[in-house]
Write an enzyme that holds these catalytic residues in place. Structure first.
Site, PDB file in Angstrom:
ATOM      1  N   GLU A   1       9.755   9.469   0.371  1.00  0.00           N
ATOM      2  CA  GLU A   1       9.660   9.818  -1.106  1.00  0.00           C
ATOM      3  C   GLU A   1       8.683  10.464  -1.486  1.00  0.00           C
ATOM      4  O   GLU A   1       9.424  12.212  -1.987  1.00  0.00           O
ATOM      5  CB  GLU A   1       9.418   8.870  -2.418  1.00  0.00           C
ATOM      6  CG  GLU A   1       9.378   6.740  -1.641  1.00  0.00           C
ATOM      7  CD  GLU A   1       9.546   6.567  -1.035  1.00  0.00           C
ATOM      8  OE1 GLU A   1       9.343   7.080   0.074  1.00  0.00           O
ATOM      9  OE2 GLU A   1       9.252   4.747  -1.070  1.00  0.00           O
TER      10      GLU A   1
ATOM     11  N   ASN B   1       9.451   9.355   5.771  1.00  0.00           N
ATOM     12  CA  ASN B   1       7.524   9.865   6.375  1.00  0.00           C
ATOM     13  C   ASN B   1       7.057  10.529   7.288  1.00  0.00           C
ATOM     14  O   ASN B   1       7.488  10.210   8.393  1.00  0.00           O
ATOM     15  CB  ASN B   1       6.839   8.269   6.661  1.00  0.00           C
ATOM     16  CG  ASN B   1       7.637   7.716   7.153  1.00  0.00           C
ATOM     17  OD1 ASN B   1       8.631   7.570   7.778  1.00  0.00           O
ATOM     18  ND2 ASN B   1       7.509   6.350   7.521  1.00  0.00           N
TER      19      ASN B   1
ATOM     20  N   CYS C   1       5.295   2.670  -2.540  1.00  0.00           N
ATOM     21  CA  CYS C   1       3.921   2.562  -1.959  1.00  0.00           C
ATOM     22  C   CYS C   1       4.221   2.767  -4.267  1.00  0.00           C
ATOM     23  O   CYS C   1       4.989   3.616  -4.967  1.00  0.00           O
ATOM     24  CB  CYS C   1       3.508   2.777  -1.792  1.00  0.00           C
ATOM     25  SG  CYS C   1       3.033   4.989  -1.926  1.00  0.00           S
TER      26      CYS C   1
ATOM     27  N   GLU D   1       3.650  11.109   9.797  1.00  0.00           N
ATOM     28  CA  GLU D   1       2.011  10.225   9.541  1.00  0.00           C
ATOM     29  C   GLU D   1       1.026  11.380  10.575  1.00  0.00           C
ATOM     30  O   GLU D   1       1.788  12.768  10.543  1.00  0.00           O
ATOM     31  CB  GLU D   1       2.415   8.681  10.242  1.00  0.00           C
ATOM     32  CG  GLU D   1       2.690   8.198   9.434  1.00  0.00           C
ATOM     33  CD  GLU D   1       3.487   6.497  10.810  1.00  0.00           C
ATOM     34  OE1 GLU D   1       2.218   6.830  11.608  1.00  0.00           O
ATOM     35  OE2 GLU D   1       3.259   5.918   9.793  1.00  0.00           O
TER      36      GLU D   1
ATOM     37  N   CYS E   1       3.954  10.429   2.639  1.00  0.00           N
ATOM     38  CA  CYS E   1       5.366   8.902   2.553  1.00  0.00           C
ATOM     39  C   CYS E   1       7.159   9.662   2.425  1.00  0.00           C
ATOM     40  O   CYS E   1       6.928  10.548   2.061  1.00  0.00           O
ATOM     41  CB  CYS E   1       5.891   8.539   1.029  1.00  0.00           C
ATOM     42  SG  CYS E   1       4.390   7.068   0.798  1.00  0.00           S
TER      43      CYS E   1
ATOM     44  N   CYS F   1       4.048   6.318  -4.587  1.00  0.00           N
ATOM     45  CA  CYS F   1       4.911   7.443  -4.322  1.00  0.00           C
ATOM     46  C   CYS F   1       5.942   6.885  -6.525  1.00  0.00           C
ATOM     47  O   CYS F   1       6.156   8.302  -6.645  1.00  0.00           O
ATOM     48  CB  CYS F   1       5.906   6.683  -3.263  1.00  0.00           C
ATOM     49  SG  CYS F   1       5.410   7.654  -2.494  1.00  0.00           S
TER      50      CYS F   1
HETATM   51  N1  THU Z   1       5.526   4.955   3.935  1.00  0.00           N
HETATM   52  C1  THU Z   1       6.918   5.505   2.438  1.00  0.00           C
HETATM   53  O1  THU Z   1       7.408   6.753   3.321  1.00  0.00           O
HETATM   54  N2  THU Z   1       7.371   5.530   1.530  1.00  0.00           N
HETATM   55  C2  THU Z   1       6.293   4.304   1.038  1.00  0.00           C
HETATM   56  O2  THU Z   1       6.415   4.022  -0.807  1.00  0.00           O
HETATM   57  C3  THU Z   1       5.763   3.343   1.460  1.00  0.00           C
HETATM   58  C4  THU Z   1       5.023   3.373   2.970  1.00  0.00           C
HETATM   59  C5  THU Z   1       5.426   4.892   4.950  1.00  0.00           C
HETATM   60  C6  THU Z   1       4.208   5.484   5.110  1.00  0.00           C
HETATM   61  C7  THU Z   1       3.669   5.416   6.708  1.00  0.00           C
HETATM   62  O3  THU Z   1       3.609   6.686   7.013  1.00  0.00           O
HETATM   63  C8  THU Z   1       4.386   3.747   6.238  1.00  0.00           C
HETATM   64  O4  THU Z   1       5.977   3.744   5.858  1.00  0.00           O
HETATM   65  C9  THU Z   1       3.434   2.690   6.780  1.00  0.00           C
HETATM   66  O5  THU Z   1       2.691   2.158   6.024  1.00  0.00           O
END
Ligand code: THU
Length: 135
Positions: free
Chosen positions: A54, A41, A90, A43, A52, A93
């Site tokens: 994925e 991920n 999520c 940010e 994310c 994704c």
């Molecule tokens: N996140 C992912 O990388 N994958 C997911 O399927 C859910 C959330 C990350 C996004 C963000 O950087 C952190 O988790 C908190 O939401």
């Protein structure tokens, strides 16, 4: 059976850029021809610009011309800790995975190579909206 793919996801997680949530995720896509593409991920101070793990891995695979996949492994947890729970993808994704993976794609959510759960994408995203819906 999924040890190598899970280890790749855990390794990718080490590169997660998550200074805001402190939740670090790694993902690894196994293509039909046996290649592995990883992502973490990433940010952003403008939170909505975050990507994310994925989707990072998916975009890596597609950018390399790989659109046929067998499986994806995902591992997530708080910074400085090993994953204490299974990190489910999520909704966005799941939708992005379905564009290329289809309902038979294996989705592995892992705490470690020995502790994981395995699903099909069809189980995690039933009755999905796809390209066929807009033909
Ligand atoms: N996140 C992912 O990388 N994958 C997911 O399927 C859910 C959330 C990350 C996004 C963000 O950087 C952190 O988790 C908190 O939401």
């Amino acid at each position: 059976m999924w040890e190598e793919l899970i280890l790749a996801a855990l390794k990718a997680r080490e590169n997660a850029y998550a200074p805001y949530s402190h939740y670090q995720v790694g993902a690894a896509v196994l293509t039909a021809d046996g290649a592995v593409f990883t992502g973490c991920n990433v940010e952003n101070a403008s939170y909505g610009a975050t990507c994310c793990a994925e989707r990072t891995a998916v975009f890596q695979a597609v950018s390399a011309g790989k659109r046929k996949w067998k499986a994806v492994a995902i591992a997530g947890g708080m910074e400085g800790e090993d994953p204490s729970d299974y990190a489910y993808p999520c909704g966005i994704c799941r939708q992005v995975l379905s564009e290329f993976g289809g309902p038979d794609l294996t989705v592995i959510v892992a705490k470690s190579p020995d502790d994981y759960r395995e699903y099909s994408l069809g189980e995690l995203l039933p009755s999905s909206f796809g390209g066929d819906s807009i033909k």
